[in-house]
Scaffold this motif. Sequence first.
Motif, PDB file in Angstrom:
ATOM      1  N   GLY A   1      72.615  80.052  56.995  1.00 42.95           N
ATOM      2  CA  GLY A   1      71.756  80.059  55.943  1.00 42.95           C
ATOM      3  C   GLY A   1      70.857  78.839  56.170  1.00 42.95           C
ATOM      4  N   ALA A   2      69.517  78.876  55.636  1.00 44.16           N
ATOM      5  CA  ALA A   2      68.410  77.845  55.711  1.00 44.16           C
ATOM      6  C   ALA A   2      67.524  78.250  54.653  1.00 44.16           C
ATOM      7  N   ARG A   3      67.029  76.736  53.939  1.00 48.12           N
ATOM      8  CA  ARG A   3      65.995  77.256  53.094  1.00 48.12           C
ATOM      9  C   ARG A   3      64.951  75.991  53.515  1.00 48.12           C
ATOM     10  N   GLN A   4      63.708  76.706  53.841  1.00 43.68           N
ATOM     11  CA  GLN A   4      62.355  75.822  54.171  1.00 43.68           C
ATOM     12  C   GLN A   4      61.836  75.485  52.952  1.00 43.68           C
ATOM     13  N   MET A   5      61.663  74.167  52.613  1.00 49.08           N
ATOM     14  CA  MET A   5      61.095  73.744  51.433  1.00 49.08           C
ATOM     15  C   MET A   5      59.573  74.014  51.412  1.00 49.08           C
ATOM     16  N   PRO A   6      58.494  74.372  50.503  1.00 48.87           N
ATOM     17  CA  PRO A   6      57.342  74.351  50.724  1.00 48.87           C
ATOM     18  C   PRO A   6      56.679  73.628  51.206  1.00 48.87           C
ATOM     19  N   PRO A   7      55.336  73.624  51.642  1.00 48.33           N
ATOM     20  CA  PRO A   7      54.531  72.993  52.169  1.00 48.33           C
ATOM     21  C   PRO A   7      54.375  71.540  51.541  1.00 48.33           C
ATOM     22  N   ALA A   8      54.123  70.449  51.967  1.00 50.57           N
ATOM     23  CA  ALA A   8      54.038  69.170  51.118  1.00 50.57           C
ATOM     24  C   ALA A   8      55.295  68.699  50.339  1.00 50.57           C
ATOM     25  N   HIS A   9      56.307  69.418  50.673  1.00 49.15           N
ATOM     26  CA  HIS A   9      57.486  68.732  49.835  1.00 49.15           C
ATOM     27  C   HIS A   9      58.582  68.265  50.766  1.00 49.15           C
ATOM     28  N   ALA A  10      59.463  67.469  50.419  1.00 53.60           N
ATOM     29  CA  ALA A  10      60.415  66.824  51.004  1.00 53.60           C
ATOM     30  C   ALA A  10      61.770  66.771  50.121  1.00 53.60           C
ATOM     31  N   ILE A  11      62.755  66.911  50.838  1.00 53.98           N
ATOM     32  CA  ILE A  11      64.165  67.031  50.267  1.00 53.98           C
ATOM     33  C   ILE A  11      64.974  66.002  50.596  1.00 53.98           C
ATOM     34  N   SER A  12      65.540  65.032  49.549  1.00 53.31           N
ATOM     35  CA  SER A  12      66.420  64.000  49.887  1.00 53.31           C
ATOM     36  C   SER A  12      67.956  64.359  50.017  1.00 53.31           C
ATOM     37  N   GLU A  13      68.920  63.864  50.594  1.00 54.36           N
ATOM     38  CA  GLU A  13      70.321  64.036  50.635  1.00 54.36           C
ATOM     39  C   GLU A  13      70.715  64.708  49.484  1.00 54.36           C
ATOM     40  N   LEU A  14      71.703  65.786  49.804  1.00 59.64           N
ATOM     41  CA  LEU A  14      72.305  66.677  48.639  1.00 59.64           C
ATOM     42  C   LEU A  14      73.295  66.027  48.362  1.00 59.64           C
TER      43      LEU A  14
ATOM     44  N   LEU B   1      74.169  72.577  44.482  1.00 61.87           N
ATOM     45  CA  LEU B   1      73.586  71.417  45.303  1.00 61.87           C
ATOM     46  C   LEU B   1      72.486  70.584  44.337  1.00 61.87           C
ATOM     47  N   MET B   2      72.417  69.383  44.629  1.00 57.62           N
ATOM     48  CA  MET B   2      71.490  68.640  43.684  1.00 57.62           C
ATOM     49  C   MET B   2      70.740  67.642  44.515  1.00 57.62           C
ATOM     50  N   ALA B   3      69.252  67.683  44.287  1.00 56.34           N
ATOM     51  CA  ALA B   3      68.869  66.475  45.046  1.00 56.34           C
ATOM     52  C   ALA B   3      67.392  66.360  44.630  1.00 56.34           C
ATOM     53  N   ILE B   4      66.808  64.901  44.954  1.00 57.47           N
ATOM     54  CA  ILE B   4      65.513  64.616  44.671  1.00 57.47           C
ATOM     55  C   ILE B   4      64.427  65.373  45.546  1.00 57.47           C
ATOM     56  N   VAL B   5      63.554  66.044  45.213  1.00 55.61           N
ATOM     57  CA  VAL B   5      62.506  66.713  45.879  1.00 55.61           C
ATOM     58  C   VAL B   5      61.449  66.076  45.571  1.00 55.61           C
ATOM     59  N   ASP B   6      60.322  65.546  46.534  1.00 59.36           N
ATOM     60  CA  ASP B   6      59.154  64.822  46.382  1.00 59.36           C
ATOM     61  C   ASP B   6      57.961  65.955  46.930  1.00 59.36           C
ATOM     62  N   GLN B   7      57.183  65.725  46.224  1.00 59.11           N
ATOM     63  CA  GLN B   7      55.862  66.802  46.488  1.00 59.11           C
ATOM     64  C   GLN B   7      54.659  65.719  46.442  1.00 59.11           C
ATOM     65  N   GLN B   8      53.826  65.873  47.766  1.00 61.98           N
ATOM     66  CA  GLN B   8      52.553  65.078  47.715  1.00 61.98           C
ATOM     67  C   GLN B   8      51.525  65.856  47.442  1.00 61.98           C
ATOM     68  N   VAL B   9      50.695  65.281  46.229  1.00 56.18           N
ATOM     69  CA  VAL B   9      49.691  65.916  45.565  1.00 56.18           C
ATOM     70  C   VAL B   9      48.138  65.481  45.592  1.00 56.18           C
ATOM     71  N   GLY B  10      48.316  64.227  46.433  1.00 57.17           N
ATOM     72  CA  GLY B  10      47.065  63.469  46.686  1.00 57.17           C
ATOM     73  C   GLY B  10      47.431  62.432  47.692  1.00 57.17           C
ATOM     74  N   ASP B  11      46.309  61.838  48.386  1.00 53.07           N
ATOM     75  CA  ASP B  11      46.493  60.980  49.352  1.00 53.07           C
ATOM     76  C   ASP B  11      47.696  59.927  49.000  1.00 53.07           C
ATOM     77  N   ASP B  12      47.681  59.522  47.899  1.00 51.62           N
ATOM     78  CA  ASP B  12      48.774  58.586  47.615  1.00 51.62           C
ATOM     79  C   ASP B  12      49.453  58.956  46.263  1.00 51.62           C
ATOM     80  N   GLU B  13      49.706  60.008  46.154  1.00 52.53           N
ATOM     81  CA  GLU B  13      50.110  60.756  44.818  1.00 52.53           C
ATOM     82  C   GLU B  13      51.190  61.581  45.114  1.00 52.53           C
ATOM     83  N   TYR B  14      52.173  61.529  44.197  1.00 51.99           N
ATOM     84  CA  TYR B  14      53.470  62.184  44.578  1.00 51.99           C
ATOM     85  C   TYR B  14      54.052  62.690  43.285  1.00 51.99           C
ATOM     86  N   LEU B  15      54.521  63.802  43.215  1.00 53.49           N
ATOM     87  CA  LEU B  15      55.704  64.032  41.978  1.00 53.49           C
ATOM     88  C   LEU B  15      57.055  64.213  42.601  1.00 53.49           C
TER      89      LEU B  15
END
Length: 487
Positions: free
Chosen positions: A403-416, A430-444
């Motif tokens: 199995g596999a799960r693709q993260m959406p565009p502009a998202h990254a996933i850290s170690e589970l 499974l738990m992990a931090i997910v980063d999302q880029q929302v601007g040049d230097d802006e992240y959620l």
Amino acid sequence: MPSFKEIPYYQFLNKPVGKEVRLENLVVHGTIPEEIRGSHYRAVPDPMFDPRFGDDTLLSDDGMVSRLDISDDGVNFEIKYVQTARHQAEEAAGKALFGRYRNPYTDLPDVEGVDRTVSNTTPVFHAGKLLMTKEDGLPYQVDPITLDTIGRYDFDGAIRSETMTAHVRIDPASQKIYFYGYEADGLASNTVSYCVADANGKLISEQFFENKYCAMMHDFLISENYAVIPTFPTKADSERLKAGGAHWAHDQEDDSWIGLIPRDGSVDDMRWYKGPKGVHSFHMMNAFEHDGAVHMDVHMFASNAFEFVREAGGIHIPQQQVGGAFERWTMDLAEGVEEVRITPMGPPGDMPRIADADMGLPYVNGWYLTVNPEGPPPLLGGPVGALFNMIMQINAQAGQVVGARQMPPAHAISELVHIPSSKEGHMGYLMAIVDQQVGDDEYLHETWILDANNINADPLARIEIPHRLRPQVHGWWVSQDKLEACQ
Ligand code: V55
Ligand code: FE
């Protein structure tokens, strides 16, 4: 002295945050399952000062310890520096004092003899103690509730090894902890310590052996009867260090080796198996015994995955072209066998995770992360420059990815991390931090909780972390029961 702003490595998500943070009553989307109560600890490298040299700092950033605490009263988040001797010396001076990665000859004279370790790799929880580890020194003990640093941890003065790696293995039945330290008696030495501590954390065995060469030995495994000790030809050299050079240089021409030590026996009975030349792995998923052999499932690369380690060895391979695979390495226990046998299991990746209860045993479920070459471009950041954007699920009995799960565009996933479920037939969470880029230097940033039975479903819960976060290295889940037991 180069500033963070001039060093490519410190851009995008890798921009230093540089402060301690506490956030309370975090917003949760969805529902956190009732059986998830406890703390997710993460080791987050985050340098306080501009480095004195610009090119090899990625593993030397100050260790911070992060805790996401999930209780019936809500969810809180906190991150604090590990108060290592190094961090305190630099904080007092108001600037960096230490030099190149693992090269004390490049430090300012003021800090001669000060412990150089940065405790930035794995938060290890065992016997009620939280240890912040780094393979070039001994760990620092941190209070699991306040995150305040208690001090350098030497197993009540019992350990002789000068180092302990960041990857330990805990036997689920006995709760004994197995670990080792390389360069155990000094810089660039071939001597490796092999240690066992009991369920109470008391060191019950420490033995030393000489390796084939002084290798970067980042991770290892246990099976029911063996400690599985991998050695890949990323090498240290005293003369190079004295000349102010790199600690590590990869040697594409030398052999790799797997050593098997009877887990609770003597290092004198260690048996070596030869592997391919020039390969390197940082992380291994699990080992187990079956049909008279020890099998280890491992994330292999055709060279060292860090560019600065390849370059020091004169190996010029662009990052995207290093190549590798998720493989099963088999060490046949029959007399006379001297080489490993290799079976491919899946695409390359890293950051393997299994249930703690499966450690060292025949297992079914495992997960890891990868960058999907056909997916959206990965976010920039982390030690190799690109962050993971896909979760892979394996069935170890079938020996393949299922199995596999693709993260959406502009998202990254850290170690589970994996959290067990008490429900019959449930594979856990499974738990992990997910980063999302929302601007040049802006992240959620959010913490996602996935149902391991269906990794492609919407997350069961998403917890907002309303503060800039720097990418972590490894994490560890500790249940509330275990935390309460150590109060
Ligand atoms: C690694 C990370 C380290 C280190 C050596 O991921 C290897 C590999 C964060 O520190 O010191
Ligand atoms: Fe690691």
